[in-house]
Each structure stands twice: as C-alpha cells, then as structure tokens.
Design an enzyme around this catalytic site. Structure first.
Site, PDB file in Angstrom:
ATOM      1  N   SER A 192       0.820  -1.202   0.000  1.00 42.71           N
ATOM      2  CA  SER A 192       0.000   0.000   0.000  1.00 42.71           C
ATOM      3  C   SER A 192       0.861   1.262   0.000  1.00 42.71           C
ATOM      4  O   SER A 192       1.550   1.547  -0.963  1.00 42.71           O
ATOM      5  CB  SER A 192      -0.963  -0.023   1.189  1.00 42.71           C
ATOM      6  N   ASP A 238      -7.270   1.015  -2.178  1.00 39.60           N
ATOM      7  CA  ASP A 238      -8.409   0.725  -1.301  1.00 39.60           C
ATOM      8  C   ASP A 238      -8.785   1.951  -0.474  1.00 39.60           C
ATOM      9  O   ASP A 238      -9.732   1.911   0.314  1.00 39.60           O
ATOM     10  CB  ASP A 238      -8.156  -0.494  -0.404  1.00 39.60           C
TER      11      ASP A 238
END
Length: 456
Positions: A98, A248
C-alpha cells in the site's frame, strides 16, 4: 523455529530482505492454503517492483498444497476482495505494501466470502504454520489460472452503486500516484462513458510504475497533496480524487484544491446511505466521531463505534448489518460490497451527491467543517508508546467528563475530546483532537499534549 515479524494485527507487512523474502512468501502461501483448508484461492498484486516475484512465490506455495490459484495479475486490493466472493474462492491474497516505504512489501488476506482474516480468525495459525514449516506432504492438482477477466464483473458491481442519471457535468482530476489504480479506473471510466455519464477526467501520474517517480502514493501525507490540488486549480476542475498504492483508499479535494479530511467524507457517505435506507447502522472508528454521530443522529440512523482497522470495521459491519462503515484514514466499507473497503465506490457516490444536490463539494462540507473542526492525525515517535499513553492519561483523565477505551484512550471535556492510540501498523503514537465549533480549543490542546509527549 523461525519468527516472522512481518505478521501484524490483521495483515502482513515487512522490510524486504529482512522480514519478507520470496522464501517467506512461499511458506505463507503454503500455510494459508493449509490453515484455511483452501482448494481455490484468488491472488493479486500491486505494481511495486518486488510484488510480482513475491506473488509468484505465494503461488508456488499454494500450488504445492494442491490449490487452484486464480491469478488476477496487477489489480487493487478491492478487486481481490470482489473476486474472492464472485469466483467462490476459499480465500484471497493481495501482495501489496500500500503506502509503506519503497523497501517494504506485504499481503492483505481474506477468508471465504471475503471475510476478514485476523489473529482470532486464522491469521495466528497461519503464522505459526509458516514459521514452523511443518507442512503436509505436497498435494496434486495445483493449477494456475488467469482470472483477470473478472475485472469486467467488478466494474459492473461498482457502477451498480451509482445512479448515472443523477450525475451532472463535472470535470474531475484523478491522480493514481503511479500505483495500481490507473487500469482499473480506465475500465470504470469506460463503463461510465458507455452509460452516458457527463464526466470529464483529467489524469495525473496515471500509469503504474513501481519506482514511484513522484513518491510513494499516500495522499494522506501533506507533501503529496499539492500535485493534485494544483492541477485541480489549473484546469478548473470541480473536484480531485487521489488514491494510495493499492487504491483501497481514496482522498478528495474540492474545487479550490483544498484537501478534504476523511472524517467529513464519512459523514457525507453516512448521509447518502441513510437517505436510501432510513434507520440503518453506520459504523465509524473512534478517533474523530462527533461529526459522524451528529449526522447519523439527525438522519435517524444508528452510529456504531468499532476499533480502528479494516478487520475490526468489517467484522462489526457483519455483526450488526450496518449498511456503511468509514474510517477517517479514508477506508470506506460497504455492506453490499462484501462489507469490504473500496477506493472506487466513495468518489462515485460523492459525485452522485453533488449531482443530486446541485451543490459543490465545498458547499456540502462548509457547515460540517465549521461545526466540528478537527486537528487531523498527528503522529509521534516515542520510545515506549504504552508509557506515553499512561503519562497523558494521568494528567487528563481526572478532568475528563467522558471516557472510552475501545481503541486507545479517548477523553471528552465538553467542548473538545481527544483520542490517543498506538498505530496497528507502524511504531507510532497517534493523536486526534476535535471540538464543537472551537478551532482555538483544538490548537491549544494539540500544543499542550504535543509538548507533554515531547518531554517524555
């Protein structure tokens, strides 16, 4: 027996070469298959330079256990969530770090039905098995299949959240940060165009590039926000959207290029869902709560607090049947998306709200920002996080009018409150302060608490 420090509270993150290697990834894949008795597993990856090698190693471990591996290739974490349910898999793994530094990587994992996987629901057992290497004999039947075509179904599911007929002409800057978002966004944009959506997109840092020439894609960092903000102003856009590396999370900017703090988007989306489903439950994290609680109460919904972190939010949503959940860190969860988080659904819902209301993003937020100002999350590096929290508690708890220990230390003082907690993913102490219409009180409280922590 080895000890794998890359296992965290609800995912895997580690420094390459030291905490996470292809060999460790292979053992994690094998342990994942055995720990969940999985026969079918979805596998995806982000665009980091190390992600393909690690994903291949995970696949090797899964194949040794006789698993059918459904390979999504380059994709976002939410696509792995979607595919795990859509393809009736026994679990899913996304190789991603991420927004962590360049020399890190990791994995996000779910069980059947895209249910969260944490220490209580199997992650601890997977860790123990990976560390011991005490695997069953290799199993036959392992096969690797290309499952990238499931993206078309994902796009349909995401667009199902939006009434395209309610959209009005808007110009939108989209910044993928050279992460994984670009190709998936293009598929969504094509779907919108096919449906006649009157939206114009201006793309920035769009192509996936694991070297991240413009820095790690983490729009929450102030130094990463000017690129999106400046382009919004330069092209006269109505709003801007930026994503992190596995997209996300999404972050919004108004037409003036002002970054919108995540808790206000939680409030907006709570309002959207309560208009569609009166009385529904809305889950929120305990760091900054007053704006969301006020909106939910006014709309006749149920505000439900959950511990910070995707595994906790998702499980609370599943337990309560809540329609939506949101964290100030820009994770947004949707009951009708397997109770999982998505970085694509939120901006689409905000664009629909702008269309329905006839108001700009800034206008939608103006009163909320004034009524419930907040400090934004402030991070501290301290030698002993628990000792630091105890020291602040000793000073402030005797004066507090309210207290909540759901996640860290939350104390309320009438016109203001703070939450102080250890990060679940980094060695940091995190502080959030909010008030009822008193920015000056926030500034004073932040200065006082920061000085106390610095003196420890």
């Amino acid at each position: 027996m080895q000890s794998y420090s890359c296992f965290k509270a609800y995912d895997i993150r580690g420094k390459l070469g030291a905490e996470l290697t292809p060999q460790i990834a292979r053992r994690i894949g094998r342990a994942f298959a055995e720990g969940l008795a999985a026969k079918r597993v979805v596998l995806g990856r982000d665009c980091r330079a190390s992600s393909q090698e690690l994903a291949e190693a995970v696949a090797e471990g899964l194949l040794q256990a006789g698993v059918e591996v459904l390979d999504l290739g380059l994709c976002g974490t939410e696509e792995m969530y979607f595919a795990t349910t859509a393809l009736a898999a026994d679990g899913g793994i996304e190789v991603t770090a991420s927004h962590n530094p360049m020399d890190y990587n990791g994995m996000k994992m779910v069980r059947r039905g895209s249910a969260p996987l944490d220490s209580a629901s199997g992650l601890a057992a997977i860790k123990a098995l990976a560390e011991s290497g005490d695997f069953a004999p290799d199993q036959p039947g392992g096969v690797l299949r290309d499952a990238s075509a499931v993206r078309a179904q994902f796009v349909e599911a995401v667009l199902g959240f939006v009434d395209v007929s309610a959209l009005r002409p808007l110009k939108i800057v989209v910044n993928a940060g050279n992460g994984a978002a670009g190709p998936t966004f293009d598929a969504i944009a094509q779907g919108l165009g096919t449906r006649g959506a009157p939206l114009e997109f201006v793309r920035l840092h769009h192509d996936p590039d694991g070297s991240f020439p413009h820095g790690i894609p983490n729009p929450l960092l102030p130094e990463n926000q000017p690129a999106t903000a400046e382009l919004v102003r330069a092209v006269g856009a109505d709003l801007g959207v930026a994503w992190d590396g596995d997209f996300d999370r999404c972050f919004l900017f108004d037409a003036a290029g002002n970054f919108v703090a995540g808790e206000y988007i939680v409030g907006l989306l709570a309002e959207v869902f309560l208009a569609k489903e009166p009385g529904a439950g809305i889950v929120h994290d305990p760091r900054v709560v007053w704006n969301t609680q006020d909106i939910v109460a006014t709309a006749g919904g149920r505000a439900i607090a959950a511990r910070t972190g995707h595994a906790f939010l998702k499980q609370t949503m599943r337990d309560t049947g809540a329609v939506y959940g949101g964290e100030m860190s820009a994770h947004h969860y949707f009951r009708d998306f397997m109770c999982c988080d998505s970085g694509m659904i939120p901006w689409l819902l905000v664009v629909e709200l702008i269309g329905r209301s006839g108001r700009s993003l800034a206008e939608l937020l103006e009163l909320r920002r004034a009524a419930f100002p907040s400090s934004g999350e402030i991070n501290f590096r301290v030698q002993d996080v628990a000792a630091a929290v105890a020291a602040i508690e000793a000073i402030y708890a005797p004066q507090a009018q309210g207290r909540d220990d759901l996640d860290g230390l939350s104390l309320e003082f009438g016109t203001w409150r703070f939450n102080l907690r250890a990060s679940n993913t980094e060695p940091l102490l995190r502080l959030n302060v909010e008030s009822r219409g008193r920015r000056d009180v926030i500034d004073t409280a932040v200065a006082e608490i920061s000085a106390l922590i610095a003196a420890l």
